[in-house]
Enzyme design. Sequence first.
Site, short mmCIF file in Angstrom:
data_model
loop_
_atom_site.label_atom_id
_atom_site.label_comp_id
_atom_site.label_asym_id
_atom_site.label_seq_id
_atom_site.Cartn_x
_atom_site.Cartn_y
_atom_site.Cartn_z
N GLU A 1 0.72 -1.12 -0.03
CA GLU A 1 0.05 0.18 0.01
C GLU A 1 0.81 1.26 0.11
O GLU A 1 0.46 2.17 0.61
CB GLU A 1 -0.95 0.13 1.11
CG GLU A 1 -0.43 0.06 2.59
CD GLU A 1 -1.58 -0.19 3.65
OE1 GLU A 1 -1.39 0.79 4.52
OE2 GLU A 1 -2.42 -1.14 3.31
N ALA A 2 2.15 1.36 -0.45
CA ALA A 2 2.76 2.47 -0.76
C ALA A 2 3.43 2.76 0.64
O ALA A 2 4.06 3.92 0.62
CB ALA A 2 2.26 3.46 -1.35
#
Length: 344
Positions: free
Chosen positions: A310-311
Amino acid sequence: MPSDSAPVPATLDEIRRILPEMPGPDLEAGTAAMQREVQLVKPRGSLGRLEELTHWLATWQGRTPPTLNHPRIAVFAGSHGVAAQGVSAFPPSVTALMVQTFVNGGAAVNQLARAADADLRVYELDIEHPTADFTQGPAMDEGACAQAMAYGMMAVEPGIDLLCLGEMGIANTTSGAALCAGLFGGDPVDWVGRGTGIDDEGLARKRAAVAAGLKANPSALTDPFETMRCLGGLELAAIAGAVIAARMARVPVLLDGYTCTAAAAILYKADPKALDHCVVAHCSAEPGHQRLLKAIGKEALFDFGMRLGEASGAALAIPVLRAALACHTGMSTFQEAGVAGGQG
């Protein structure tokens, strides 16, 4: 990069033709950054990678000093048919639930984006309809893969000066491992890790799924875009598209962990210079990531044992870049400080 004057690529061949057109480094801007760096009141090279990062930003933004006023974090979400093979500790429905959590501001990346004062965007790619199970054949047809890459390109909007990429999709570490095996060879055991925390039986299923995917898709070994089409996912194709568009727009890119790097690696395989504008933020706890970084010639900024996706790692690296830029622009030169002998 798609715009009103540039039609969105509709086929993989059209996307392939973009790669030779991508701009190279701005050597003039990079040289100017290096010239300032050696004048700053410190021993030459004493800030280590912080100096390298400032040079990298200037080189790929094409300006000195570079800026970090509008960083964007882009999280692409997709669903994977290979999840039916029992390769994740969580059911496929979690993908949609996590997307809603992003929207509601409750995920880890939301907090990291706030802490970094960065714009967060979440891009859903038909999460109600998973890709095909690649153990039985290609995950996507050419149209779907090209469309996903074009969709990723549109995440690069005017005004952003840094793009941080990440993903969400149950079973996408299986897809990432399959991409790596297809691109760089080796046995599935070399690339497959525990992902969301699967047990030994789940790990065996995951390795078997990657092996089956390679066997079911011989064309995946012939061309990196075929590797993505056969073994990837919609959100992973979108990441590759975003990397291309960022290069065309002179926007430096921070890649997140293992799966995100695997998605970008198809471009490296097509052109070893295609990821020169990218820095890998962190080395994932997934064991295959270190092997992948060596294959593409990258060294991650840090290793905190993270494996969230999710970065999250890319978002965490934004303050590091800001610190590097603050030193570069805010420090006095030897002349300004009245210090003699600044070449040590």
